[in-house]
Design an enzyme around this catalytic site. Structure first.
Site, PDB file in Angstrom:
ATOM      1  N   MET A 272      -0.624  -7.197   3.895  1.00 24.29           N
ATOM      2  CA  MET A 272      -0.498  -5.796   4.296  1.00 24.29           C
ATOM      3  C   MET A 272      -0.083  -4.887   3.151  1.00 24.29           C
ATOM      4  O   MET A 272       0.068  -3.677   3.352  1.00 24.29           O
ATOM      5  CB  MET A 272       0.536  -5.680   5.430  1.00 24.29           C
ATOM      6  CG  MET A 272       0.152  -6.405   6.701  1.00 24.29           C
ATOM      7  SD  MET A 272      -1.338  -5.719   7.454  1.00 24.29           S
ATOM      8  CE  MET A 272      -0.775  -4.071   7.848  1.00 24.29           C
ATOM      9  N   ARG A 273       0.110  -5.452   1.952  1.00 21.09           N
ATOM     10  CA  ARG A 273       0.565  -4.610   0.844  1.00 21.09           C
ATOM     11  C   ARG A 273      -0.454  -3.515   0.537  1.00 21.09           C
ATOM     12  O   ARG A 273      -0.084  -2.390   0.202  1.00 21.09           O
ATOM     13  CB  ARG A 273       0.843  -5.457  -0.395  1.00 21.09           C
ATOM     14  CG  ARG A 273       1.373  -4.638  -1.564  1.00 21.09           C
ATOM     15  CD  ARG A 273       1.759  -5.495  -2.757  1.00 21.09           C
ATOM     16  NE  ARG A 273       3.036  -6.145  -2.523  1.00 21.09           N
ATOM     17  CZ  ARG A 273       3.196  -7.461  -2.471  1.00 21.09           C
ATOM     18  NH1 ARG A 273       2.161  -8.256  -2.619  1.00 21.09           N
ATOM     19  NH2 ARG A 273       4.384  -7.978  -2.269  1.00 21.09           N
ATOM     20  N   ALA A 274      -1.747  -3.821   0.648  1.00 18.13           N
ATOM     21  CA  ALA A 274      -2.765  -2.822   0.341  1.00 18.13           C
ATOM     22  C   ALA A 274      -2.644  -1.611   1.260  1.00 18.13           C
ATOM     23  O   ALA A 274      -2.751  -0.454   0.813  1.00 18.13           O
ATOM     24  CB  ALA A 274      -4.155  -3.444   0.463  1.00 18.13           C
TER      25      ALA A 274
END
Length: 660
Positions: A272-274
């Site tokens: 989910m970092r993007a």
């Protein structure tokens, strides 16, 4: 030292300038990775950024740059009253830096003179609330990468060594530059960079002319050149401050949040970092242009900078976003943004965002151009069947191939090595690197009374000094010698060989090796790729490999020997590992007239040079001649079957044997 090159005077590099300015507005984006060929002013632009950052309020005398308005748990605390202003720092982490220089260490001077354990801060402390710049970040030693990752992820640095236990704030803007020709970046560090930019020198003549004109003017009079651009830089600095003040009031509507989630899902990015990075970058972009609400243009600008390095499914995929693929993802994002979000009892009971189930996603990332190009027409080498193209078989997880013994090469993850980093094995008076503090103090302690010491501190003599002998792992030069002759030309067979080499190349990429490729077919052997850190270049050359003709095995081994001799002069500490993929047949006569005897003689020369080798036996079928094993014997190396290169297959065989 003259004035820095002004940020406003940089010609072109619009994406790079935007990425740096967005991080200056919102440091939580996570930094910038700048990829580009040499001579494209990557370092110049990054260093110019520091002059634009707002000044900081710090606690007077604090070595860790603590904010008086939000004091952290600081080793120099508790802090008294008072405020001091200073410019934000640009701290450079050199590729050859030591662990002590990065995270800090025991203050040896105070330890030896005052007998106290005191902490000497490192570069992470100096970079707190500023910029940490790593030039050639892809060449950074692995142990420094691990420390950098921890600090970047947690915003704090923890030091546990030599009797010192310290934790301090280390929140910084991470900026790295790299030349992909010198090797790729480890995936773990790659994902930590919020944004990435690829820079190239302009091919436009007027633009190149202006770049040279400004650079020459700067070199002739740095102070005067900087003064001419001071007003433009001051205006950028004011915009950064205004955007920072506006950032907290910028609204991210649910429609744009759904757009972001749909686009990231379409690109199949990991984790989910993007999504978080795109959301932060879009918010910063809206604040930069003076808006109070994130719009589609902000999301599109953020996607172009945040996703290119995250869509890569394989180390050998080309970075970047294809325009058609981006347009498809943006179209899906627009559809997701236009639809109201379903409630917990709506059609989508799992509460997931993104496009509806019946909406097809865009095609997955395409392979790079090297693999997508139409292979050239078959040509004959005039010595046997015509050369034929092939498609590598699917890659697999390769087993570890090591160089025997203990080396002293560059840090990596393949073979055992004595190095400046790694675990401390023992103290020594004759070898090692760095001071072994405990060993030194232990050697000096029994003699203090005899030396007449009184009071704090220790009286040391030269004979008391001990060095740390450390053992870690090194990267090697892995030279692939690939038989591309007619005996290997069956499509399934050569595809399996190519798939194995691609698997070994991926393993070399992960273990920080240098790689080279020698092929032999027809009348001679060729150096398909000189030794390089660019493992993806080796994979691209392999895809273009063609087969056919006789088997000049001796010439292939001799050519490999010449490559290794030249590399030994260039990089004497890096130990080589020769990986020969062949069925062992030799059909092209050498100087002696007997192809097999010439091949064994050439193998003996490599063995005499001390070259570690592994022969991958590519022979198949019910009748096996065992020629590859003869070559392995002459090389004094190991011989493994092609299928035995798979780590998963070997592990399965071991488990089955234990169960039986």
């Amino acid at each position: 030292m003259g004035a820095r090159f002004p940020f406003s005077a940089v010609v072109g590099h619009d994406d790079l300038r935007t990425a740096l300015l967005l991080n200056a507005v919102h440091p939580g984006i996570g930094g910038v990775l700048v990829r580009g060929e040499k001579g494209t002013a990557k370092s110049t632009v990054v260093r110019a950024l520091a002059a634009l950052l707002p000044e900081l309020d710090v606690v007077p005398g604090c070595r860790f740059g603590c904010d008086p308005a939000a004091p952290a748990d600081c080793p120099d605390g508790p802090h008294g009253p008072g405020v001091e202003r200073r410019p934000a720092r640009l701290v450079e982490l050199p590729v050859g830096a030591t662990e002590d220089r990065l995270i800090g260490s025991l203050d040896l001077e105070r330890a030896l003179t005052e007998g106290v354990r005191a902490y000497q801060p490192g570069l992470l402390a100096a970079a707190h609330r500023g910029v940490l710049y790593v030039d050639e970040v892809n060449l950074l030693h692995d142990h420094l990468v691990d420390l950098l990752l921890d600090a970047a992820a947690m915003g704090r640095a923890h030091v546990e060594r030599e009797g010192v236990s310290v934790s301090h704030a280390a929140s910084f803007l991470l900026v790295g530059t790299m030349n992909p020709e010198e090797g790729e970046l480890r995936p773990q560090l790659l994902d930590r960079f919020g944004l990435t930019v690829s820079v190239r020198a302009s091919r436009d003549v007027p633009t190149r002319t202006e770049v040279v004109r400004r650079r020459l003017a700067y070199e002739a009079d740095p102070e005067g050149f900087a003064a001419r651009w001071a007003a433009a830089d001051e205006e950028l600095a004011r915009r950064i401050v205004a955007a920072r003040d506006r950032l907290g009031d910028v609204v991210l509507p649910d429609a744009e949040l759904r757009r972001i989630a749909a686009i990231c899902a379409a690109f199949e990015v990991d984790g989910m970092r993007a999504d978080l990075v795109v959301a932060r970058a879009a918010t910063a972009h809206a604040a930069w242009r003076g808006a109070t609400e994130v719009a589609e243009e902000d999301v599109e600008a953020a996607v172009r900078l945040a996703l290119p390095h995250r869509k890569r499914r394989d180390p050998f995929d080309e970075p970047g976003l294809e325009q058609e693929q981006l347009d498809d993802a943006l179209r899906q994002g627009a559809e997701a943004a236009a639809e109201p979000e379903d409630g917990p009892e709506g059609p989508d009971d799992d509460g997931g965002g993104g496009p509806p189930p019946d909406q097809p996603l865009p095609d997955p990332p395409t392979p790079d151009r090297a693999s997508a190009e139409e292979p050239p027409k078959s040509t004959s080498d005039g010595d046997g069947p015509a050369a034929r193209p092939h498609t590598p078989a699917p890659a697999f997880r390769a087993r570890l191939l090591q160089v025997p013994g203990v080396g002293e090469g560059a840090p990596g993850k393949r073979s055992r090595a004595r190095a400046r980093t790694g675990r401390v094995v023992r103290p020594s008076t004759v070898d090692g690197s760095g001071l072994h503090l405990v060993g030194t103090l232990g050697a000096a302690a029994p003699h203090q009374a005899a030396r007449g010491r009184s009071g704090p501190g220790l009286e040391l003599r030269a004979g008391d000094l001990r060095r740390s002998v450390r053992e870690g792992t090194e990267g090697n030069l892995v030279l692939f010698v690939v038989d591309a002759s007619g005996s290997m030309a069956a499509r399934k067979r050569m595809s399996a060989v190519s798939g194995a080499v691609v698997s070994l190349l991926r393993d070399a990429y992960q273990r920080r090796d240098k790689v080279g490729v020698v092929t032999f077919r027809g009348r001679e052997a060729l150096v398909a790729l000189p030794p390089t850190h660019s493992v993806d270049a080796a994979a691209a050359r392999l895809r273009a490999l063609r087969t056919g003709g006789r088997t000049p095995l001796a010439d292939g081994l001799l050519r490999a020997r010449r490559v290794l001799e030249a590399e030994r002069v260039r990089d004497p500490r890096r130990r080589p590992l020769l990986v020969l993929l062949t069925d062992g047949r030799a059909t092209a006569a050498g100087t002696g007239g007997d192809p097999m005897r010439d091949a064994l003689r050439a193998a003996g020369l490599l063995a005499a040079d001390g070259v570690a080798s592994v022969v991958v036996d590519c022979e198949h079928g019910p009748v096996r001649l065992g020629l590859a094993a003869r070559v392995a014997g002459a090389l004094e190396g190991a011989c493994v079957r092609l299928e035995e290169l798979s780590a998963d297959l070997v592990a399965g065989v071991v488990r089955a044997a234990r169960a039986a």
